[in-house]
Design a protein around this motif. Structure first.
Motif, PDB file in Angstrom:
ATOM      1  N   THR A  26       0.840  -1.198   0.000  1.00 32.37           N
ATOM      2  CA  THR A  26       0.000   0.000   0.000  1.00 32.37           C
ATOM      3  C   THR A  26       0.874   1.245   0.000  1.00 32.37           C
ATOM      4  N   ASN A  27       0.288   2.328  -0.491  1.00 33.95           N
ATOM      5  CA  ASN A  27       0.998   3.609  -0.515  1.00 33.95           C
ATOM      6  C   ASN A  27       0.681   4.414   0.741  1.00 33.95           C
ATOM      7  N   TRP A  28       1.287   5.578   0.830  1.00 31.18           N
ATOM      8  CA  TRP A  28       1.097   6.435   1.997  1.00 31.18           C
ATOM      9  C   TRP A  28      -0.360   6.871   2.130  1.00 31.18           C
ATOM     10  N   GLN A  29      -1.014   7.143   1.012  1.00 31.52           N
ATOM     11  CA  GLN A  29      -2.413   7.582   1.054  1.00 31.52           C
ATOM     12  C   GLN A  29      -3.298   6.535   1.727  1.00 31.52           C
ATOM     13  N   ALA A  30      -3.098   5.279   1.400  1.00 36.20           N
ATOM     14  CA  ALA A  30      -3.890   4.206   2.013  1.00 36.20           C
ATOM     15  C   ALA A  30      -3.662   4.172   3.520  1.00 36.20           C
ATOM     16  N   LYS A  31      -2.412   4.283   3.914  1.00 34.63           N
ATOM     17  CA  LYS A  31      -2.100   4.261   5.345  1.00 34.63           C
ATOM     18  C   LYS A  31      -2.711   5.462   6.059  1.00 34.63           C
ATOM     19  N   PHE A  32      -2.621   6.623   5.439  1.00 37.47           N
ATOM     20  CA  PHE A  32      -3.106   7.853   6.072  1.00 37.47           C
ATOM     21  C   PHE A  32      -4.626   7.857   6.234  1.00 37.47           C
ATOM     22  N   ALA A  71     -11.491   8.483   3.388  1.00 42.55           N
ATOM     23  CA  ALA A  71     -11.468   7.013   3.402  1.00 42.55           C
ATOM     24  C   ALA A  71     -12.694   6.459   2.682  1.00 42.55           C
ATOM     25  N   LEU A  72     -13.842   7.074   2.884  1.00 39.00           N
ATOM     26  CA  LEU A  72     -15.050   6.642   2.183  1.00 39.00           C
ATOM     27  C   LEU A  72     -14.876   6.830   0.680  1.00 39.00           C
ATOM     28  N   ARG A  73     -14.374   7.985   0.261  1.00 35.49           N
ATOM     29  CA  ARG A  73     -14.167   8.234  -1.163  1.00 35.49           C
ATOM     30  C   ARG A  73     -13.228   7.197  -1.767  1.00 35.49           C
ATOM     31  N   GLU A  74     -12.092   6.951  -1.115  1.00 35.89           N
ATOM     32  CA  GLU A  74     -11.128   5.988  -1.655  1.00 35.89           C
ATOM     33  C   GLU A  74     -11.704   4.572  -1.663  1.00 35.89           C
ATOM     34  N   TYR A  88      -6.705  -1.796 -13.986  1.00 36.69           N
ATOM     35  CA  TYR A  88      -6.107  -0.506 -13.628  1.00 36.69           C
ATOM     36  C   TYR A  88      -5.425  -0.619 -12.266  1.00 36.69           C
ATOM     37  N   PRO A  89      -4.372   0.188 -12.042  1.00 40.20           N
ATOM     38  CA  PRO A  89      -3.748   0.177 -10.717  1.00 40.20           C
ATOM     39  C   PRO A  89      -4.690   0.773  -9.668  1.00 40.20           C
ATOM     40  N   SER A  90      -4.597   0.264  -8.463  1.00 41.85           N
ATOM     41  CA  SER A  90      -5.389   0.771  -7.346  1.00 41.85           C
ATOM     42  C   SER A  90      -4.846   2.119  -6.890  1.00 41.85           C
ATOM     43  N   ARG A  91      -5.720   3.030  -6.496  1.00 39.98           N
ATOM     44  CA  ARG A  91      -5.289   4.309  -5.931  1.00 39.98           C
ATOM     45  C   ARG A  91      -4.616   4.103  -4.564  1.00 39.98           C
TER      46      ARG A  91
END
Length: 184
Positions: A26-32, A71-74, A88-91
């Motif tokens: 996971t990227n930083w956005q997922a963690k945050f 988090a809901l949007r993602e 497609y790659p996951s955000r």
């Protein structure tokens, strides 16, 4: 191999550094946005007979609300991606980049308006999947109905990015920093 531009915001990188999302990292956005982190014990606060929040608690509640909305949007974007565009790659498992130097500078201006310090602008390549989207089509993070947010998520994944909008490119797989373009 296509060249993309990435804005580095937390820790400087070096040439030949690798960001590897090929194994589902996971990227930083997922963690945050998706990790709970430090949240106020809202259930305990609401049971307090005379609820009086400190300034710090009020600020923390606002941050928690903002994280939950994102988090809901993602989560909705990921749901639609998996259903309609699984290649497609996951955000949540990608590196966000720009398709051009000019577009990267547009993002830099936005980051700085939000108080995010940009350390470097780097050039990267990938051997993995890519997706070029229009960030202006992202679902809202306000109180908009879930059905409206789902429709916006479907538009985001289905509408190719154009140069006139705020384009963002998602890179999956193994990404290599090929050049430090600029240090700020």
């Amino acid at each position: 191999m296509s060249v993309f531009y990435h804005l580095v915001t937390r820790q400087a990188v070096h040439e030949r550094q690798v960001f590897d999302f090929s194994q589902g990292q996971t990227n930083w956005q997922a963690k945050f946005f998706l990790d709970h982190g430090e949240q106020l014990p809202l259930d305990q606060l609401l049971k307090t007979p005379r609820l009086a929040l400190t300034s710090a608690q009020t600020t923390q509640l606002r941050r928690d609300r903002d994280r939950q909305a994102h988090a809901l949007r993602e989560s909705l974007l990921e749901l639609v991606r998996l259903r309609d565009h699984p290649a497609y790659p996951s955000r949540l498992r990608c590196l966000f980049v720009a398709s051009s130097y000019k577009q990267a500078l547009t993002w830099r201006d936005l980051f700085e308006k939000e108080g995010r310090q940009v350390l470097q602008l780097v050039q990267v390549t990938t051997d993995g999947p890519t997706f070029a989207g229009d960030a202006t089509l992202l679902p809202a993070t306000d109180g908009t109905a879930i059905t409206t947010k789902l429709a916006a998520a479907a538009r985001y994944w289905s509408t190719p990015a154009t140069g006139e909008r705020l384009g963002e490119v998602l890179l999956g797989g193994r990404i290599v920093v090929t050049r430090i373009v600029r240090t700020f």
